[in-house]
Scaffold this active site. Structure first.
Site, mmCIF file in Angstrom:
data_model
loop_
_atom_site.group_PDB
_atom_site.id
_atom_site.type_symbol
_atom_site.label_atom_id
_atom_site.label_comp_id
_atom_site.label_asym_id
_atom_site.label_seq_id
_atom_site.Cartn_x
_atom_site.Cartn_y
_atom_site.Cartn_z
ATOM 1 N N ASP A 255 1.009 -0.904 0.449
ATOM 2 C CA ASP A 255 0.008 0.149 0.767
ATOM 3 C C ASP A 255 0.768 1.386 -0.025
ATOM 4 O O ASP A 255 2.184 0.811 0.653
ATOM 5 C CB ASP A 255 -1.220 -0.018 1.474
ATOM 6 C CG ASP A 255 -1.896 0.865 0.590
ATOM 7 O OD1 ASP A 255 -2.971 0.671 1.435
ATOM 8 O OD2 ASP A 255 -1.855 1.768 0.044
HETATM 9 C C1 GLC Z 1 -4.523 4.438 -0.089
HETATM 10 C C2 GLC Z 1 -5.213 3.299 0.311
HETATM 11 C C3 GLC Z 1 -5.085 2.234 -0.761
HETATM 12 C C4 GLC Z 1 -5.150 3.176 -2.301
HETATM 13 C C5 GLC Z 1 -3.253 3.328 -2.474
HETATM 14 C C6 GLC Z 1 -2.703 4.662 -3.768
HETATM 15 O O1 GLC Z 1 -4.120 4.748 0.913
HETATM 16 O O2 GLC Z 1 -5.063 2.516 1.640
HETATM 17 O O3 GLC Z 1 -6.423 1.207 -1.112
HETATM 18 O O4 GLC Z 1 -4.608 1.988 -3.500
HETATM 19 O O5 GLC Z 1 -3.371 4.295 -1.067
HETATM 20 O O6 GLC Z 1 -3.963 5.269 -3.897
#
Ligand code: GLC
Length: 731
Positions: A255
């Site tokens: 993430d």
């Molecule tokens: C975010 C989320 C994830 C997302 C990623 C990119 O904080 O937790 O679901 O795909 O960052 O934006």
């Protein structure tokens, strides 16, 4: 003869897939052998905000990722989140996954995935960071609206066609967030503590189905810790469960800012590091990422074997091979604007929205007759609010978005006077949800705004209230939990005042998570719930209220009478303490808890009314089920009303006597049928051994015990229309 043909064709398939895998391995190994150490390092971390490094000389592209679950995010700058303000990247704003799941329509989930896949490709993206399939353990989680359900079975059943749809268009799905990301409160540091059985029965099945049935090509570890380890460095999660038990051979991409160190994370099995907030002069310093120079050093000094890095690169190359990216031209983005939000794509968005709306209460009031009203008061700030741009990482630049107010005007035309009053003012992000406090600025205006709404209600023939939640912090928004289940902005008082001024009031609550209903609920003549239902939402709500669409949505998360009835509050633990949250309720999540502990919900899992009625009959099932076979049960559903409608018939199973504590019943099958007035259709549901099984943590195996099982066929988890049973005999 037929049997022989079957066996030989299966063998041929096996040989082919084996040779396909051998071909794939040959490509991967050949490329891997040509890569330098520095090139391999460049591939395992971000080189821009939404891409990881490639090796041009070998035809290995930079891998391009994009959010999100219900549409393709706008193009942003390489170093940061800011939009590039392109004029051609406005997309189809599909209903949120909570809405898609509320349709109980697998075919729509497939179409939805295909739209998303086509638009990702048109935007030149290889990996779509979706679906989020985390189970709604606490309904306060700010991402409840973004996820699918409290139930693992329907989450799995709707995630599989969604992923197959996306990947059928040459885009990888990255199923997320693995695992146990069930709350926003302290999500970056708190450890979700869960027992093995609960993990397997509740929190893994959607990921298992995504990987083992849909072939999801990527997985995103969650922000939180599990058993004390960040998900991105948890060997239990990434090795034992993901690669081991589920046999996942795809890509594990962190993430954004979900990686916290080099060695632990590299050894545990995260393949690519994205979004780490290591900055220099305000810019992301990609070469300083944990998997950049620091990992290079750890490999050179032998702390991390180069073979560990090679395995990461293999996973990247394997995904690229499966998408035919290696040595290929970049995805063609020509005519991007004309390939986004096409009429066909928008039509899918509309169909999903139509089938996602849940009719919760209707005292012979809906559908409305447009000829009956000259003046309609539309009250509530959500009526005139757009939502695509909010919610957190799922935010979108929609091609357009029809508000409920506009949808009503579109449908009713100039002959009906529509009077609008917001009744309260949205803060848009400054909302201090934790205290439901009104700052002076808003408090001063609130009485006047209520008065305006009441006057307009009193002067109208009909009131359509459109309120609920928004994507403001502390409501349905990533990164924040709700403080409670109540409607914000004192809407309960507003609704009561409006209903007193005019009892001919329809209440529409736009909310992607359950809401505790105020005193007005008892006397409300009609209550409709929808989540954030996309760019056609306003038109769809108008069509539902005035009968052009017969609602067929059903709840996929329980609406309790009050927050303290929820299992995480009643027997579980929320939000946890000392950086740990214990899932003490175990497998008793959602309706499993309510039905087993005899707690009566406000509106149950699987509940949703229609403008017509359905009758269930003729349940057919064998008295004894022999092990090893699929078990077929069938029944009939008849539309006994005056208008055509769609019904999601549900099959729940209960083990009458079990050696383990089991939920009173569990959803193990469903199908949705469209029926004309008077029409009858047969519904067939197949159970398999797994349908009966519980996970024995001691044996580390799914166990289907001999004995009697009950079957409940119904219109919801509590509206059981047919009962049956069979004896299961293991061989
Ligand atoms: C975010 C989320 C994830 C997302 C990623 C990119 O904080 O937790 O679901 O795909 O960052 O934006």
């Amino acid at each position: 003869m037929r049997r022989m043909f079957l066996i030989s064709s299966l063998m041929l398939l096996a040989v082919m897939s084996c040779s396909e895998r051998q071909r794939e391995d040959r490509v991967v190994e050949r490329l891997l052998s040509q890569l330098t150490l520095e090139e391999k390092i460049g591939m395992v971390h971000a080189n821009t905000m939404f891409s990881s490094g490639g090796v041009e000389r070998l035809g290995i592209p930079s891998l391009k990722y994009t959010d999100g679950p219900h549409g393709v995010r706008w193009e942003s700058v390489d170093n940061g989140w800011k939009s590039l303000e392109w004029g051609n990247d406005a997309c189809t704003y599909l209903p949120a996954l909570s809405a898609l799941t509320a349709t109980w329509n697998r075919d729509l989930a497939r179409q939805y995935g295909e739209v998303l896949g086509e638009e990702c490709k048109a935007r030149g993206k290889h990996v779509n960071l979706a679906p989020g399939v985390n189970i709604n353990r606490t309904v306060l989680n700010g991402r409840t609206w973004e996820y699918m359900s409290e139930d693992p079975y329907i989450s799995a059943e709707m995630a599989v066609p969604y992923i197959q749809g996306v990947q059928s268009k040459g885009v990888a799905s990255c199923v997320k967030h693995f695992a146990l990301n069930s709350q926003a409160w302290h999500q970056y540091t708190i450890s979700s503590e869960v027992d093995d059985r609960t993990m397997h029965e509740i929190y893994m099945p959607a990921f298992e189905a995504a990987i083992c049935r849909a072939g999801a090509m990527a997985v995103m570890p969650a922000y939180n810790k599990v058993r004390g380890k960040w998900c991105s460095e948890s060997r239990w999660l990434l090795d034992t469960l993901l690669r081991g038990e589920l046999g996942f051979d795809g890509l594990v991409v962190s993430d954004w800012n979900g990686v916290h160190n080099t060695v632990e994370t590299a050894l545990a099995g995260t393949d690519v590091e994205m979004g780490t907030a290591i900055k220099e002069n305000g810019l992301y310093a990609f070469d300083k990422y944990y998997f950049a120079n620091p990992l290079l050093e750890k490999i050179k000094d032998g702390t991390v074997p180069e073979s560990v890095l090679d395995e990461k690169v293999r996973n990247i190359l394997r995904l690229m091979h499966r998408l035919d990216l290696i040595g290929a031209e970049p995805y063609d983005t020509t005519g991007m604007a004309s390939r986004l939000a096409t009429p066909a794509h928008v039509e899918v968005a509309r169909k999903v929205a139509e089938e996602s709306v849940v009719l919760l209460k209707n005292d012979c009031f809906l559908p409305l007759n447009p000829n009956q009203y000259n003046r309609i008061a539309v009250i509530g700030a959500n009526a005139d609010q757009v939502f695509a741009h909010g919610g957190g990482s799922t935010k979108l630049k929609a091609k357009y978005e029809v508000t409920p107010l506009q949808g009503l005007k579109n449908l009713l035309g100039p002959d009906v006077v529509i009077d609008y009053a917001p009744g309260y003012k949205l803060r848009n992000k400054q909302y201090v949800a934790a205290y439901h406090k009104f700052t002076d600025e808003f408090d001063m205006s609130w009485p006047e705004m209520v008065e305006e709404a009441v006057q307009k209600a009193a002067a109208a023939d009909l009131v359509i209230y459109v309120g609920g939640l928004t994507h403001e912090h502390g409501m349905d928004c990533e990164g924040y939990d709700r403080p409670d289940m109540k409607l914000p902005y004192r809407q309960d008082e507003l609704i009561s005042a409006v209903m007193e001024a005019n009892p001919n009031t329809v209440v529409v609550l736009m909310a992607g998570s359950p809401v505790e209903l105020g005193e007005w609920h008892e006397s409300a003549r009609a209550l409709v719930n929808c989540s954030f239902i996309g760019m056609e939402g306003g038109n769809v709500l108008a069509d539902v209220l005035f009968g052009n669409v017969n609602p067929s949505g059903k709840l996929t998360t329980t609406w309790s009478m009050k927050l303290s009835d929820m299992p995480d509050h009643a027997i579980g633990e929320y939000p946890g303490a000392d950086e740990k949250v214990h899932f003490n309720e175990g497998i008793m999540v959602g309706y499993r808890y309510f039905d087993t502990y005899g707690v009566v919900p406000m509106y149950e899992f699987g509940y949703g009314l229609s403008y017509t009625d359905f009758e269930y009959s003729d349940l057919e099932m064998e008295p004894v089920w022999k092990d090893g076979s699929r078990y077929k049960l069938s029944f009939k559903v008849t539309n006994i009303g005056e208008v055509k409608g769609k019904e999601s018939a549900q099959v729940y199973v209960r083990q009458n006597e079990s050696s383990a504590v089991r939920p009173y019943k569990e959803l193990k099958g469903f199908d949705k049928v469209e029926l004309l007035p008077g029409e009858t259709k047969q519904v067939t549901v197949y159970l398999d051994r797994r349908s009966l099984s519980w996970y024995d943590a001691q044996k580390k195996a799914w166990v289907a015990e001999d004995g009697m099982y009950s079957v409940f066929v119904g219109a919801s988890s509590r509206d059981v229309r047919l009962n049956g049973g069979f004896e299961y005999i293991n061989h």
